[in-house]
Design a protein around this motif. Sequence first.
Motif, mmCIF file in Angstrom:
data_model
loop_
_atom_site.group_PDB
_atom_site.id
_atom_site.type_symbol
_atom_site.label_atom_id
_atom_site.label_comp_id
_atom_site.label_asym_id
_atom_site.label_seq_id
_atom_site.Cartn_x
_atom_site.Cartn_y
_atom_site.Cartn_z
ATOM 1 N N LYS A 194 0.802 -1.213 0.000
ATOM 2 C CA LYS A 194 0.000 0.000 0.000
ATOM 3 C C LYS A 194 0.841 1.271 0.000
ATOM 4 N N LYS A 195 2.002 1.213 0.626
ATOM 5 C CA LYS A 195 2.817 2.417 0.755
ATOM 6 C C LYS A 195 4.271 2.121 0.387
ATOM 7 N N PRO A 196 4.972 3.108 -0.158
ATOM 8 C CA PRO A 196 6.401 2.924 -0.429
ATOM 9 C C PRO A 196 7.166 2.878 0.886
ATOM 10 N N SER A 197 8.303 2.190 0.886
ATOM 11 C CA SER A 197 9.009 2.030 2.158
ATOM 12 C C SER A 197 10.524 1.947 2.038
ATOM 13 N N ASN A 198 11.075 1.973 0.825
ATOM 14 C CA ASN A 198 12.524 1.828 0.706
ATOM 15 C C ASN A 198 13.044 2.558 -0.536
ATOM 16 N N TRP A 199 14.356 2.519 -0.704
ATOM 17 C CA TRP A 199 14.990 3.202 -1.827
ATOM 18 C C TRP A 199 14.555 2.610 -3.160
ATOM 19 N N CYS A 200 14.379 1.308 -3.217
ATOM 20 C CA CYS A 200 13.983 0.654 -4.468
ATOM 21 C C CYS A 200 12.642 1.178 -4.970
ATOM 22 N N ASP A 201 11.750 1.524 -4.059
ATOM 23 C CA ASP A 201 10.451 2.072 -4.465
ATOM 24 C C ASP A 201 10.627 3.417 -5.173
ATOM 25 N N ILE A 202 11.578 4.207 -4.713
ATOM 26 C CA ILE A 202 11.862 5.490 -5.359
ATOM 27 C C ILE A 202 12.407 5.260 -6.762
ATOM 28 N N VAL A 203 13.305 4.293 -6.892
ATOM 29 C CA VAL A 203 13.881 3.974 -8.201
ATOM 30 C C VAL A 203 12.794 3.508 -9.160
ATOM 31 N N GLN A 204 11.900 2.655 -8.685
ATOM 32 C CA GLN A 204 10.814 2.159 -9.531
ATOM 33 C C GLN A 204 9.914 3.297 -9.993
ATOM 34 N N LEU A 205 9.583 4.202 -9.077
ATOM 35 C CA LEU A 205 8.739 5.336 -9.451
ATOM 36 C C LEU A 205 9.446 6.220 -10.469
ATOM 37 N N LYS A 206 10.730 6.455 -10.263
ATOM 38 C CA LYS A 206 11.489 7.294 -11.187
ATOM 39 C C LYS A 206 11.465 6.715 -12.598
ATOM 40 N N LEU A 207 11.698 5.418 -12.719
ATOM 41 C CA LEU A 207 11.720 4.772 -14.029
ATOM 42 C C LEU A 207 10.345 4.826 -14.690
ATOM 43 N N PHE A 208 9.311 4.551 -13.896
ATOM 44 C CA PHE A 208 7.953 4.583 -14.439
ATOM 45 C C PHE A 208 7.575 6.002 -14.860
ATOM 46 N N LEU A 209 7.859 6.962 -14.006
ATOM 47 C CA LEU A 209 7.514 8.354 -14.289
ATOM 48 C C LEU A 209 8.222 8.850 -15.542
ATOM 49 N N LYS A 210 9.483 8.499 -15.679
ATOM 50 C CA LYS A 210 10.261 8.938 -16.841
ATOM 51 C C LYS A 210 9.678 8.382 -18.136
ATOM 52 N N GLU A 211 9.428 7.074 -18.162
ATOM 53 C CA GLU A 211 8.946 6.472 -19.403
ATOM 54 C C GLU A 211 7.498 6.855 -19.690
ATOM 55 N N ALA A 212 6.668 6.887 -18.651
ATOM 56 C CA ALA A 212 5.259 7.222 -18.855
ATOM 57 C C ALA A 212 5.106 8.651 -19.369
ATOM 58 N N SER A 213 5.845 9.587 -18.788
ATOM 59 C CA SER A 213 5.733 10.980 -19.220
ATOM 60 C C SER A 213 6.270 11.158 -20.638
ATOM 61 N N GLU A 214 7.327 10.420 -20.975
ATOM 62 C CA GLU A 214 7.868 10.499 -22.336
ATOM 63 C C GLU A 214 6.886 9.916 -23.345
ATOM 64 N N ARG A 215 6.290 8.783 -23.006
ATOM 65 C CA ARG A 215 5.338 8.155 -23.920
ATOM 66 C C ARG A 215 4.079 9.002 -24.085
ATOM 67 N N TYR A 216 3.673 9.670 -23.000
ATOM 68 C CA TYR A 216 2.477 10.511 -23.073
ATOM 69 C C TYR A 216 2.818 11.928 -23.538
ATOM 70 N N GLN A 217 4.099 12.192 -23.665
ATOM 71 C CA GLN A 217 4.604 13.475 -24.170
ATOM 72 C C GLN A 217 4.162 14.658 -23.309
ATOM 73 N N ARG A 218 4.352 14.483 -22.002
ATOM 74 C CA ARG A 218 4.109 15.564 -21.057
ATOM 75 C C ARG A 218 5.311 15.665 -20.126
ATOM 76 N N PRO A 219 5.591 16.842 -19.560
ATOM 77 C CA PRO A 219 6.714 16.972 -18.621
ATOM 78 C C PRO A 219 6.524 16.042 -17.422
ATOM 79 N N ASP A 220 7.616 15.467 -16.946
ATOM 80 C CA ASP A 220 7.476 14.535 -15.828
ATOM 81 C C ASP A 220 6.964 15.229 -14.569
ATOM 82 N N SER A 221 7.286 16.520 -14.400
ATOM 83 C CA SER A 221 6.793 17.250 -13.230
ATOM 84 C C SER A 221 5.273 17.398 -13.278
ATOM 85 N N GLU A 222 4.726 17.549 -14.484
ATOM 86 C CA GLU A 222 3.273 17.624 -14.635
ATOM 87 C C GLU A 222 2.645 16.245 -14.477
ATOM 88 N N PHE A 223 3.280 15.246 -15.065
ATOM 89 C CA PHE A 223 2.746 13.885 -14.991
ATOM 90 C C PHE A 223 2.707 13.409 -13.542
#
Length: 209
Positions: A156-185
Amino acid sequence: MGMDEPIKAVEWQRVLNEVKATYTSHLVLYSYQKYPAHEYEGFKKTFSALAEKVDLSAALLWKWGHWGKDNFPSKQRLLISEIESLWPSFRRWALSAGAQFTPEATFQWWDKRLGRLRYITIAYLTHLIHPLQVPIIDQHNFRAMNHLRQTPSAKKKPSNWCDIVQLKLFLKEASERYQRPDSEFDKYLMMYGRALKSRKVRSPRKEQA
């Protein structure tokens, strides 16, 4: 699909279809009055510069959603004081660490001193200090990511460094694929995740057979 597995092209299409259907309606719910952008940019500038004096109180109240409020929990006041007392020590370490001054090392430094129960605050401090390398993480955007990825048995909740890495990777690719800035996404993920929580709270419990 586990969190460590890359998302396949066909699965990305499913993710993007959901994003397309919900993006605008959720993004507009983000409150710049509650989370003022100008002040946030200022926090990132001073923290990442390892300034001797940083406004820890204002920065943390911004993250906790207490901007402009005087009445907030006493335990958070105590946490602000604790972090303020630690900032000089962290700054000395960071300025002398050389190549060892990495986002993960920063996260571990604060984690060792503040403890796991302060995870969101630790992750936020790490973000302010390394804003280009580390995204903000909280239960909302983490929940949104897991829902969009259809992660089985997701915690339910993030709890470690790996969770941050996973979010970073997802956010980067998702925002690029949707063609929006990652800060907005990321703002979309936050509000989408909040809506998911509200939906679960309103859902009636199933009766046991």
